[in-house]
Design a protein around this motif. Structure first.
Motif, mmCIF file in Angstrom:
data_model
loop_
_atom_site.group_PDB
_atom_site.id
_atom_site.type_symbol
_atom_site.label_atom_id
_atom_site.label_comp_id
_atom_site.label_asym_id
_atom_site.label_seq_id
_atom_site.Cartn_x
_atom_site.Cartn_y
_atom_site.Cartn_z
ATOM 1 N N THR A 205 36.466 99.818 58.605
ATOM 2 C CA THR A 205 36.674 99.208 59.916
ATOM 3 C C THR A 205 36.346 100.232 60.982
ATOM 4 O O THR A 205 36.999 101.267 61.090
ATOM 5 C CB THR A 205 38.130 98.737 60.068
ATOM 6 O OG1 THR A 205 38.432 97.805 59.026
ATOM 7 C CG2 THR A 205 38.333 98.056 61.418
ATOM 8 N N GLU A 207 36.296 102.362 64.080
ATOM 9 C CA GLU A 207 37.403 102.707 64.984
ATOM 10 C C GLU A 207 36.920 102.831 66.422
ATOM 11 O O GLU A 207 36.798 103.939 66.958
ATOM 12 C CB GLU A 207 38.073 104.006 64.533
ATOM 13 C CG GLU A 207 38.558 103.991 63.082
ATOM 14 C CD GLU A 207 37.565 104.632 62.137
ATOM 15 O OE1 GLU A 207 36.352 104.629 62.441
ATOM 16 O OE2 GLU A 207 37.990 105.142 61.083
ATOM 17 N N ASN A 211 36.432 96.661 68.809
ATOM 18 C CA ASN A 211 36.424 95.991 67.499
ATOM 19 C C ASN A 211 37.723 95.214 67.300
ATOM 20 O O ASN A 211 38.504 95.473 66.400
ATOM 21 C CB ASN A 211 36.223 97.016 66.385
ATOM 22 C CG ASN A 211 35.933 96.343 65.041
ATOM 23 O OD1 ASN A 211 35.660 95.149 64.964
ATOM 24 N ND2 ASN A 211 35.985 97.125 63.988
ATOM 25 N N GLY A 214 38.265 93.494 63.959
ATOM 26 C CA GLY A 214 38.416 94.321 62.760
ATOM 27 C C GLY A 214 37.275 94.185 61.782
ATOM 28 O O GLY A 214 37.479 94.245 60.568
ATOM 29 N N HIS A 215 36.048 94.030 62.292
ATOM 30 C CA HIS A 215 34.894 93.872 61.407
ATOM 31 C C HIS A 215 34.653 95.123 60.575
ATOM 32 O O HIS A 215 34.952 96.238 60.983
ATOM 33 C CB HIS A 215 33.636 93.582 62.228
ATOM 34 C CG HIS A 215 33.681 92.285 62.964
ATOM 35 N ND1 HIS A 215 33.774 91.073 62.322
ATOM 36 C CD2 HIS A 215 33.654 91.998 64.282
ATOM 37 C CE1 HIS A 215 33.780 90.103 63.213
ATOM 38 N NE2 HIS A 215 33.730 90.643 64.405
ATOM 39 N N LYS A 216 34.022 94.911 59.424
ATOM 40 C CA LYS A 216 33.671 96.003 58.529
ATOM 41 C C LYS A 216 32.230 96.461 58.765
ATOM 42 O O LYS A 216 31.350 95.664 59.093
ATOM 43 C CB LYS A 216 33.817 95.559 57.069
ATOM 44 C CG LYS A 216 35.238 95.199 56.659
ATOM 45 C CD LYS A 216 36.133 96.434 56.583
ATOM 46 C CE LYS A 216 37.510 96.080 56.023
ATOM 47 N NZ LYS A 216 38.389 97.262 55.922
#
Length: 335
Positions: A205, A207, A211, A214-216
């Motif tokens: 995720t 930082e 974001n 909480g996208h990967k």
């Protein structure tokens, strides 16, 4: 009282975080070089974003370019996705009790996630004059205030508590009762970054404050990240580019984004700049091609969303060194 103090501190922090990140000094004048495009993916006309909505403009531009490559012309509404984002941010703020980023900004993966949930609308779903009159600063303040009151006064315990937020969006943007949103197939897109504080080839995720979903992001070595950009362009697909724009060498009106000539770009230098806040997620744009300067140096052609202004009418050229150093994240269509 503790709830109130926490929320007040949060909102003061957010107000500071929403200020534009601009260079502290004016870059010295430089000689104007010429550029020769080596590879350019077809794109639509340059658009003018309103407020901090570059995340929608950059990704919608990608989809429209991909449609052009397939022989289809799309004219999609960024504002539709912005409306959906404000709705989701408001609800998430209440449900997480204020523990979510809340600004006009967003990340590259936001648009696709929202489009899959809400569909897409054509550009004409709201009158263009009305769309130009949307006050994004006021809209943000109203949605924040609604979310704050809903949380502090426990209004989420009431039936249909979300309707107050719907009314605000109807008033500030437009009612959506008569909109027929459509589903479009964009294929699969993936986000990539290059950082040393996570293992390579792992998903993490990112930082950064915007974001909020909480996208990967998939972590790649720096050379592979650059190779991913090149491979996408050579396949005829543009690249969503989240980058730092606070450098003195970022001068889109002059048509360039460059680092000082003596800059050394290494993975360690990138990481240090990110950790120290010298590289921040300022702006999302669209990389559309590869070009060479008159002295043979390699550049990327970038489509901005600040209107058809500057030397190249809304486009500019970012040096390979700038992209290597100042990229936060990219979004590419999977082959």
């Amino acid at each position: 009282m503790r709830k109130f103090i926490h929320c007040l501190s949060l909102f003061l922090l957010l107000l500071a975080a929403c200020r534009p990140n601009t260079p502290s000094a004016t870059a010295p004048p430089r000689a104007k070089h010429s550029f020769t495009d080596s590879l350019v993916v077809p794109t639509g006309a340059v658009r003018t974003q309103r407020g901090g909505t570059c995340w929608a403009y950059g990704v919608v531009g990608m989809w429209e370019s991909e449609a052009l490559a397939a022989g289809e012309r799309l004219d999609l509404s960024e504002l539709w996705l912005v409306r959906a984002a404000y709705y989701e941010k408001g609800l998430k703020f209440v449900r997480t009790r204020g523990r979510v980023a809340f600004s006009q900004g967003g990340e590259l993966s936001d648009a696709e996630a929202l489009a899959r949930q809400y569909g897409l609308a054509e550009e004409g779903w709201i009158d263009s004059l009305r769309a130009a009159e949307v006050d994004h600063g006021r809209l943000l303040r109203r949605v924040r205030w609604w979310a704050l009151k809903t949380w502090l006064l426990d209004r989420y315990e009431e039936a249909d508590w979300e309707q107050g937020l719907e009314r605000i969006l109807d008033e500030e943007i437009a009612p959506i009762n008569e909109v027929s949103a459509k589903s479009y197939s964009f294929g699969s897109h993936s986000a990539y970054g290059s950082y040393l504080h996570h293992p390579f080839y792992s998903d993490f995720t990112l930082e950064v404050p915007d974001n909020w979903m909480g996208h990967k992001t998939r972590n790649l070595p720096l050379d592979e990240l650059m190779a991913t950009i090149d491979a996408s362009l050579r396949r005829g697909c543009t690249v969503g580019w989240n980058a730092d724009t606070s450098e003195r060498g970022f001068r889109p009106r002059a048509g360039v984004a460059e680092l000082p000539p003596d800059s050394e770009v290494t993975p360690e230098a990138r990481q240090e700049a990110f950790d120290r806040g010298l590289t921040t997620d300022d702006h999302i744009m669209q990389i559309v091609g590869i070009a060479y300067r008159d002295d043979g140096r390699r550049y990327y052609k970038v489509r901005n969303s600040w209107g058809p202004v500057g030397r190249f009418e809304g486009f500019f050229y970012a040096s390979e060194a700038y992209v290597r150093m100042k990229t936060i994240e990219i979004l590419v269509k999977e082959s």
